[in-house]
Design a protein around this motif. Structure first.
Motif, PDB file in Angstrom:
ATOM      1  N   ASN A  58      14.028  -8.042 -30.986  1.00  0.00           N
ATOM      2  CA  ASN A  58      15.295  -8.748 -30.880  1.00  0.00           C
ATOM      3  C   ASN A  58      15.866  -9.035 -32.269  1.00  0.00           C
ATOM      4  OD1 ASN A  58      17.271 -10.431 -29.224  1.00  0.00           O
ATOM      5  ND2 ASN A  58      16.473 -11.959 -30.645  1.00  0.00           N
TER       6      ASN A  58
ATOM      7  N   ALA B 275      18.913 -11.093 -19.333  1.00  0.00           N
ATOM      8  CA  ALA B 275      19.812 -11.798 -20.243  1.00  0.00           C
ATOM      9  C   ALA B 275      19.271 -13.191 -20.570  1.00  0.00           C
ATOM     10  CB  ALA B 275      21.208 -11.901 -19.643  1.00  0.00           C
TER      11      ALA B 275
ATOM     12  N   LEU C 279      14.855 -15.860 -26.507  1.00  0.00           N
ATOM     13  CA  LEU C 279      14.476 -15.367 -27.828  1.00  0.00           C
ATOM     14  C   LEU C 279      15.470 -15.818 -28.887  1.00  0.00           C
ATOM     15  CD1 LEU C 279      13.632 -11.669 -26.813  1.00  0.00           C
ATOM     16  CD2 LEU C 279      12.009 -13.549 -27.121  1.00  0.00           C
ATOM     17  N   LEU C 280      16.751 -15.718 -28.562  1.00  0.00           N
ATOM     18  CA  LEU C 280      17.805 -16.039 -29.518  1.00  0.00           C
ATOM     19  C   LEU C 280      17.852 -17.525 -29.859  1.00  0.00           C
ATOM     20  CD1 LEU C 280      20.590 -13.809 -27.954  1.00  0.00           C
ATOM     21  CD2 LEU C 280      19.624 -13.498 -30.240  1.00  0.00           C
TER      22      LEU C 280
ATOM     23  N   ASP D  58      17.251  -5.870 -33.680  1.00  0.00           N
ATOM     24  CA  ASP D  58      18.440  -5.492 -32.925  1.00  0.00           C
ATOM     25  C   ASP D  58      19.654  -6.247 -33.467  1.00  0.00           C
ATOM     26  OD1 ASP D  58      19.430  -4.057 -30.373  1.00  0.00           O
ATOM     27  OD2 ASP D  58      20.186  -6.094 -30.122  1.00  0.00           O
TER      28      ASP D  58
ATOM     29  N   LEU E 296      16.472  -5.391 -21.815  1.00  0.00           N
ATOM     30  CA  LEU E 296      16.869  -6.417 -22.775  1.00  0.00           C
ATOM     31  C   LEU E 296      18.050  -5.987 -23.637  1.00  0.00           C
ATOM     32  CD1 LEU E 296      13.343  -7.626 -23.967  1.00  0.00           C
ATOM     33  CD2 LEU E 296      14.931  -8.848 -22.464  1.00  0.00           C
ATOM     34  N   ARG E 297      18.556  -4.795 -23.412  1.00  0.00           N
ATOM     35  CA  ARG E 297      19.726  -4.274 -24.142  1.00  0.00           C
ATOM     36  C   ARG E 297      19.460  -4.145 -25.642  1.00  0.00           C
ATOM     37  NH1 ARG E 297      24.275  -4.119 -21.182  1.00  0.00           N
ATOM     38  NH2 ARG E 297      25.705  -4.476 -22.923  1.00  0.00           N
ATOM     39  N   MET E 298      18.228  -3.789 -25.985  1.00  0.00           N
ATOM     40  CA  MET E 298      17.904  -3.492 -27.373  1.00  0.00           C
ATOM     41  C   MET E 298      18.438  -2.112 -27.722  1.00  0.00           C
ATOM     42  SD  MET E 298      16.108  -6.177 -28.303  1.00  0.00           S
ATOM     43  CE  MET E 298      15.011  -7.445 -27.631  1.00  0.00           C
TER      44      MET E 298
ATOM     45  N   ARG F   8      16.519 -12.786 -23.098  1.00  0.00           N
ATOM     46  CA  ARG F   8      17.103 -12.558 -24.427  1.00  0.00           C
ATOM     47  C   ARG F   8      17.629 -13.871 -25.016  1.00  0.00           C
ATOM     48  NH1 ARG F   8      19.173  -7.291 -27.190  1.00  0.00           N
ATOM     49  NH2 ARG F   8      20.011  -8.222 -29.072  1.00  0.00           N
TER      50      ARG F   8
ATOM     51  N   ALA G 274       8.885  -8.632 -28.005  1.00  0.00           N
ATOM     52  CA  ALA G 274      10.303  -8.790 -27.690  1.00  0.00           C
ATOM     53  C   ALA G 274      11.027  -9.581 -28.772  1.00  0.00           C
ATOM     54  CB  ALA G 274      10.463  -9.478 -26.332  1.00  0.00           C
TER      55      ALA G 274
ATOM     56  N   VAL H 125      23.902  -9.909 -25.234  1.00  0.00           N
ATOM     57  CA  VAL H 125      23.790 -10.572 -23.939  1.00  0.00           C
ATOM     58  C   VAL H 125      25.011 -10.223 -23.096  1.00  0.00           C
ATOM     59  CG1 VAL H 125      23.685 -12.784 -22.726  1.00  0.00           C
ATOM     60  CG2 VAL H 125      22.447 -12.480 -24.896  1.00  0.00           C
TER      61      VAL H 125
END
Length: 409
Positions: free
Chosen positions: A60, A308, A314-315, A63, A118-120, A311, A56, A407
């Protein structure tokens, strides 16, 4: 093979900035200046134990690359593979007494679900190694014709000495390469090889293992590196903008792939930048399939964790950093998500125009997502303590966080 559905990326006012990103091959930042269509290849999963947090984190990072490019009003041609036949997959299928094809299909489907949650942003071309075999065989035959490949007991190997640029991706010495080759799927100690580092291009059929017609190569299956080369050259061509993956792919995978492509085409380099994401640890050790210390996106989702928040976790770490997954990392992300959602739920707030530019500037500087998050934190804090009168601001923040960070608030 099909990818996953794309989430809508909101359009933002103004224009994004060109990306400066760390290139492993040069050891420093390079400014990417793609044409109207930016081209990126990211190495995909071997479909077992998907999708763990290391996966992930890697996807990410790339992405974000796509989102920065889209914000510059470019199109993005993104290609990703699936290594749906390989020794580790076959070993796992044998261990669990399941059909290897069924295992690959199940894990690939789970990976798609996780990427969607995850909206990738999906690749334009999502290609399995098995479906790429008809394009791989001619490349191996061509390397043999060029004198860059040789046979050893029915297997076909690539000669690393055929590429004058070999070693320029990872910038490692021969001793380090040999150690990593042994750890990461190579066979440097096999007798009869011209160079211990030479990687396999085509593995002759083994009893009890899947194999395909390789024309003049005989029955067998492709090596790991030539798989990605065939897919990348077919869909992107040489000199594409970014070759991406985890830092463990710099050698041997990206080094070998670059050499294959450069010898095949006579062009250099295969990619303008080689970009690598850091590793994620758990309990002090790198998160890996071999250690079994994996945190899965799907399990977190089953436990009711908002994707979210995953994510945002990760960010919160720079993409090149090695970091450790802990319960506190997730708790911090969940708290941040709550603060942000509360801030944008109000009918007005402080102006967000400067915030959008702060996020853009942070991401354009080697994908500095933590700096982007800190900028949104400051806006949310200002909203909480002082408020504002700009009725457009909450919507602007919500769209910017969606478009640039992926996000959904």
């Amino acid at each position: 093979m099909h990818a996953w559905p794309a989430s809508e990326v909101p359009a933002l006012p103004g224009q994004g900035r060109d990306l400066r990103i760390h290139d492993t091959a040069t050891g420093g930042l390079v400014t990417l200046d793609p044409g109207p269509v930016a081209r990126i290849y990211v190495c995909g999963i071997t479909p077992y134990d998907a999708t763990h947090m290391g996966h992930a984190a890697t996807y990410n990072a790339f992405d974000l690359v796509q989102r920065v490019w889209l914000d510059t009003k470019r199109q993005v041609h993104y290609v990703q593979n699936v290594t749906d036949v390989d020794d580790p997959l076959l070993e796992r299928a044998q261990r669990d007494d399941v059909d290897w094809v069924a295992l690959a299909e199940k894990e690939t489907a789970l990976f798609r679900e996780d990427m969607t949650a995850l909206r990738m942003l999906p690749p334009r071309h999502y290609i399995g190694a098995v479906e790429a075999i008809p394009g791989i065989v001619p490349l191996v035959e061509r390397l043999r014709e060029l004198g860059a490949a040789y046979e050893l007991d029915g297997d076909v190997y690539f000669s690393v000495e055929s590429d004058p640029h070999f070693g320029q991706v990872s910038r490692l010495d021969a001793a380090a390469m040999r150690l990593l080759s042994a750890e990461r799927g190579g066979d440097p100690d096999r007798p009869g090889k011209k160079n211990p580092l030479d990687p396999m291009l085509w593995m002759a059929a083994r009893e009890g293992e899947p194999s395909w017609d390789g024309g003049s190569l005989g029955r067998g299956r492709p090596g790991w590196h030539i798989e990605c080369v065939a897919i990348a050259l077919d869909h992107l061509g040489m000199g594409f903008d970014v070759q991406g993956g985890g830092s463990d792919l710099a050698f041997p995978h990206h080094e070998m792939g670059a050499s294959h492509a450069q010898v095949l085409t006579g062009e250099f380099p295969m990619a303008k930048a080689y970009v690598h994401a850091g590793m994620v640890a758990l309990h002090g050790e790198k998160m890996s399939k071999s250690k079994g210390n994996l945190v899965f996106v799907s399990q977190l989702r089953r436990d009711g964790v908002d994707p979210a928040a995953i994510r945002l976790a990760l960010l919160a770490h720079h993409y090149r950093a090695d970091w450790e997954w802990t319960d506190q990392v997730l708790a911090d992300a969940q708290a941040r998500l709550g603060r942000w959602r509360a801030a944008v739920s109000r009918p007005d707030g402080p102006s967000a125009d400067a915030l959008v530019e702060e996020i853009r500037a942070a991401l354009a500087t080697d994908l500095d997502a933590p700096a982007a998050l800190a900028a949104v934190d400051r806006w949310a804090q200002l909203q909480d303590t002082q408020g504002g009168t700009d009725t457009a601001a909450p919507g602007v923040v919500s769209r910017a966080v969606d478009a640039l960070l992926g996000v959904a608030l």
